[in-house]
Design a protein around this motif. Structure first.
Motif, PDB file in Angstrom:
ATOM      1  N   UNK A  76     -53.634 -46.877  52.248  1.00  0.00           N
ATOM      2  CA  UNK A  76     -53.264 -46.778  50.843  1.00  0.00           C
ATOM      3  C   UNK A  76     -53.494 -45.353  50.357  1.00  0.00           C
ATOM      4  N   UNK A  77     -52.920 -45.048  49.202  1.00  0.00           N
ATOM      5  CA  UNK A  77     -53.108 -43.733  48.620  1.00  0.00           C
ATOM      6  C   UNK A  77     -54.455 -43.617  47.919  1.00  0.00           C
ATOM      7  N   UNK A  78     -54.868 -42.381  47.679  1.00  0.00           N
ATOM      8  CA  UNK A  78     -56.085 -42.148  46.919  1.00  0.00           C
ATOM      9  C   UNK A  78     -57.369 -42.191  47.712  1.00  0.00           C
ATOM     10  N   UNK A  79     -57.284 -42.251  49.040  1.00  0.00           N
ATOM     11  CA  UNK A  79     -58.506 -42.308  49.845  1.00  0.00           C
ATOM     12  C   UNK A  79     -58.914 -40.929  50.359  1.00  0.00           C
ATOM     13  N   UNK A  80     -58.158 -39.894  50.002  1.00  0.00           N
ATOM     14  CA  UNK A  80     -58.502 -38.536  50.430  1.00  0.00           C
ATOM     15  C   UNK A  80     -57.985 -38.178  51.805  1.00  0.00           C
ATOM     16  N   UNK A  81     -56.878 -38.790  52.198  1.00  0.00           N
ATOM     17  CA  UNK A  81     -56.318 -38.543  53.536  1.00  0.00           C
ATOM     18  C   UNK A  81     -55.939 -37.081  53.737  1.00  0.00           C
ATOM     19  N   UNK A  82     -55.251 -36.490  52.760  1.00  0.00           N
ATOM     20  CA  UNK A  82     -54.836 -35.084  52.902  1.00  0.00           C
ATOM     21  C   UNK A  82     -56.045 -34.148  52.898  1.00  0.00           C
ATOM     22  N   UNK A 133     -53.503 -25.147  69.882  1.00  0.00           N
ATOM     23  CA  UNK A 133     -54.371 -26.123  70.532  1.00  0.00           C
ATOM     24  C   UNK A 133     -54.216 -27.515  69.927  1.00  0.00           C
ATOM     25  N   UNK A 134     -54.166 -27.572  68.580  1.00  0.00           N
ATOM     26  CA  UNK A 134     -54.083 -28.858  67.883  1.00  0.00           C
ATOM     27  C   UNK A 134     -52.993 -28.813  66.821  1.00  0.00           C
ATOM     28  N   UNK A 135     -52.159 -29.846  66.790  1.00  0.00           N
ATOM     29  CA  UNK A 135     -51.240 -30.059  65.684  1.00  0.00           C
ATOM     30  C   UNK A 135     -51.711 -31.293  64.938  1.00  0.00           C
ATOM     31  N   UNK A 136     -52.182 -31.095  63.706  1.00  0.00           N
ATOM     32  CA  UNK A 136     -52.652 -32.188  62.854  1.00  0.00           C
ATOM     33  C   UNK A 136     -51.514 -32.555  61.915  1.00  0.00           C
ATOM     34  N   UNK A 137     -51.125 -33.820  61.903  1.00  0.00           N
ATOM     35  CA  UNK A 137     -49.985 -34.271  61.092  1.00  0.00           C
ATOM     36  C   UNK A 137     -50.486 -35.166  59.969  1.00  0.00           C
ATOM     37  N   UNK A 138     -50.325 -34.684  58.737  1.00  0.00           N
ATOM     38  CA  UNK A 138     -50.719 -35.447  57.554  1.00  0.00           C
ATOM     39  C   UNK A 138     -49.546 -36.323  57.131  1.00  0.00           C
ATOM     40  N   UNK A 139     -49.738 -37.624  57.138  1.00  0.00           N
ATOM     41  CA  UNK A 139     -48.657 -38.567  56.855  1.00  0.00           C
ATOM     42  C   UNK A 139     -48.828 -39.196  55.469  1.00  0.00           C
ATOM     43  N   UNK A 140     -47.785 -39.844  54.953  1.00  0.00           N
ATOM     44  CA  UNK A 140     -47.922 -40.560  53.676  1.00  0.00           C
ATOM     45  C   UNK A 140     -48.784 -41.806  53.845  1.00  0.00           C
ATOM     46  N   UNK A 141     -49.209 -42.417  52.738  1.00  0.00           N
ATOM     47  CA  UNK A 141     -49.942 -43.685  52.848  1.00  0.00           C
ATOM     48  C   UNK A 141     -49.035 -44.795  53.371  1.00  0.00           C
ATOM     49  N   UNK A 142     -49.635 -45.766  54.007  1.00  0.00           N
ATOM     50  CA  UNK A 142     -48.890 -46.944  54.433  1.00  0.00           C
ATOM     51  C   UNK A 142     -48.184 -46.758  55.758  1.00  0.00           C
ATOM     52  N   UNK A 143     -47.146 -47.548  55.963  1.00  0.00           N
ATOM     53  CA  UNK A 143     -46.316 -47.475  57.169  1.00  0.00           C
ATOM     54  C   UNK A 143     -44.869 -47.386  56.710  1.00  0.00           C
ATOM     55  N   UNK A 144     -44.328 -46.181  56.684  1.00  0.00           N
ATOM     56  CA  UNK A 144     -43.032 -45.920  56.069  1.00  0.00           C
ATOM     57  C   UNK A 144     -42.043 -45.348  57.074  1.00  0.00           C
ATOM     58  N   UNK A 145     -40.856 -44.997  56.560  1.00  0.00           N
ATOM     59  CA  UNK A 145     -39.858 -44.334  57.393  1.00  0.00           C
ATOM     60  C   UNK A 145     -40.417 -43.052  58.002  1.00  0.00           C
ATOM     61  N   UNK A 146     -41.254 -42.355  57.221  1.00  0.00           N
ATOM     62  CA  UNK A 146     -41.822 -41.106  57.713  1.00  0.00           C
ATOM     63  C   UNK A 146     -42.680 -41.338  58.957  1.00  0.00           C
ATOM     64  N   UNK A 147     -43.455 -42.415  58.968  1.00  0.00           N
ATOM     65  CA  UNK A 147     -44.294 -42.716  60.123  1.00  0.00           C
ATOM     66  C   UNK A 147     -43.440 -43.063  61.345  1.00  0.00           C
ATOM     67  N   UNK A 186     -54.209 -41.377  66.493  1.00  0.00           N
ATOM     68  CA  UNK A 186     -54.311 -41.334  65.038  1.00  0.00           C
ATOM     69  C   UNK A 186     -55.755 -41.446  64.579  1.00  0.00           C
ATOM     70  N   UNK A 187     -56.059 -40.667  63.548  1.00  0.00           N
ATOM     71  CA  UNK A 187     -57.307 -40.818  62.798  1.00  0.00           C
ATOM     72  C   UNK A 187     -56.979 -41.655  61.566  1.00  0.00           C
ATOM     73  N   UNK A 188     -57.713 -42.729  61.337  1.00  0.00           N
ATOM     74  CA  UNK A 188     -57.490 -43.603  60.195  1.00  0.00           C
ATOM     75  C   UNK A 188     -58.549 -43.320  59.138  1.00  0.00           C
ATOM     76  N   UNK A 189     -58.089 -43.090  57.908  1.00  0.00           N
ATOM     77  CA  UNK A 189     -58.999 -42.746  56.814  1.00  0.00           C
ATOM     78  C   UNK A 189     -59.107 -43.925  55.864  1.00  0.00           C
ATOM     79  N   UNK A 190     -60.330 -44.310  55.539  1.00  0.00           N
ATOM     80  CA  UNK A 190     -60.581 -45.379  54.579  1.00  0.00           C
ATOM     81  C   UNK A 190     -61.698 -44.954  53.630  1.00  0.00           C
ATOM     82  N   UNK A 191     -61.854 -45.688  52.568  1.00  0.00           N
ATOM     83  CA  UNK A 191     -63.042 -45.577  51.721  1.00  0.00           C
ATOM     84  C   UNK A 191     -63.861 -46.848  51.941  1.00  0.00           C
ATOM     85  N   UNK A 192     -65.090 -46.921  51.453  1.00  0.00           N
ATOM     86  CA  UNK A 192     -65.937 -48.077  51.770  1.00  0.00           C
ATOM     87  C   UNK A 192     -65.470 -49.401  51.172  1.00  0.00           C
ATOM     88  N   UNK A 193     -64.649 -49.357  50.094  1.00  0.00           N
ATOM     89  CA  UNK A 193     -64.292 -50.602  49.400  1.00  0.00           C
ATOM     90  C   UNK A 193     -63.496 -51.543  50.286  1.00  0.00           C
TER      91      UNK A 193
END
Length: 278
Positions: free
Chosen positions: A31-37, A135-149, A164-171
């Protein structure tokens, strides 16, 4: 909306730019708002700080925030005979960015595209950007599972991305959404490198004590439930937010902070995973 000078690069013989990239890491969130970017930015900066040459690709076409986080949103993209040249944020040219944020005439303009146009743009980003032996290409994607993914993963299949690194908040709501991201990764055969619990506690700017505002441990419990690595917790830090808003390098400005220590632990684990590979 898109700068007309940035048409598709014209090259006589297409160059496989991704073949020179040693590691490809996607950063996902349910989801959005978890500080992924923010996490993607700090991971990229941490890898560069560790002596790696890094590319950061922003495929969040409708909400590109990476250029502003580095205070280079006024920069233009240039072309060469091989393709598009990314924007470097340092004199040593160790960290390069690419984002649709560089291509819009007005950063306040909305990107109103259907799936096929998004797919075409991401394909160009992955095929035509001249990363030049990183050495590393880090790809910042939109929230969710979309056409972009889906487009990103389809174009990366032949390069065997690290995962993939998955970002969450504690909630619980955020953790529940990440479960769907794990399912998405497994269905698309993308390895899960690990889970990061972001905004895990609040760091007082005066005494640096960390208080669990939103609870704690949801990301770690999820990693245990799905048998994937837990990369660590990053607290909610107002100084980190200020650096992101003002395009400053948090790593350089707050060397002794617990937040930086948490970020460095995540980066160290990523580098250790690289060393452990056969």
């Amino acid at each position: 909306m898109i700068k007309t000078k940035m048409s598709a690069p014209s090259v006589d013989s297409p160059v496989d730019h991704l073949s020179a990239v040693r590691h490809v890491i996607l950063v996902l969130s349910g989801k959005g708002g978890v500080g992924k970017s923010t996490v993607a930015t700090q991971v990229a900066l941490g890898l560069r700080h560790a002596g790696k040459k890094v590319g950061l690709l922003d495929v969040d076409l409708c909400g590109p925030s990476i250029p502003r986080m580095f205070n280079v949103h006024q920069q233009d993209i240039h072309q060469c005979s091989e393709g598009w040249l990314p924007v470097f944020v340092d004199k040593e040219q160790k960290l390069a960015l690419m984002s649709i944020g560089f291509l819009v005439e007005n950063e306040k303009d909305a990107i109103i595209w259907r799936g096929p146009k998004k797919t075409a743009m991401i394909k160009q980003f992955l095929q035509d950007v001249v990363w030049r032996d990183i050495d590393y290409l880090v790809i910042d994607t939109p929230p969710g599972t979309t056409d972009e993914h889906i487009s990103t993963i389809e174009n990366l299949k032949t390069y065997n991305p690290d995962g993939a690194i998955l970002v969450t908040t504690p909630q619980a709501v955020s953790v529940g959404d990440v479960k769907r991201e794990i399912t998405f990764c497994r269905k698309t055969h993308i390895p899960v490198i690990g889970i990061i619990e972001n905004m895990s506690g609040f760091v007082c700017p005066n005494c640096t004590e960390c208080t669990n505002v939103f609870s704690k441990g949801g990301g770690q419990a999820l990693a245990k439930e799905y048998h994937v690595p837990f990369l660590g917790c990053i607290p909610l830090d107002p100084e980190l937010s200020k650096c992101s808003d003002n395009g400053k390098n948090f790593i350089e400005h707050y060397e002794g902070s617990p937040t930086l220590h948490a970020i460095q632990k995540v980066v160290d684990r990523l580098i250790q995973i690289d060393r452990d590979l056969p």
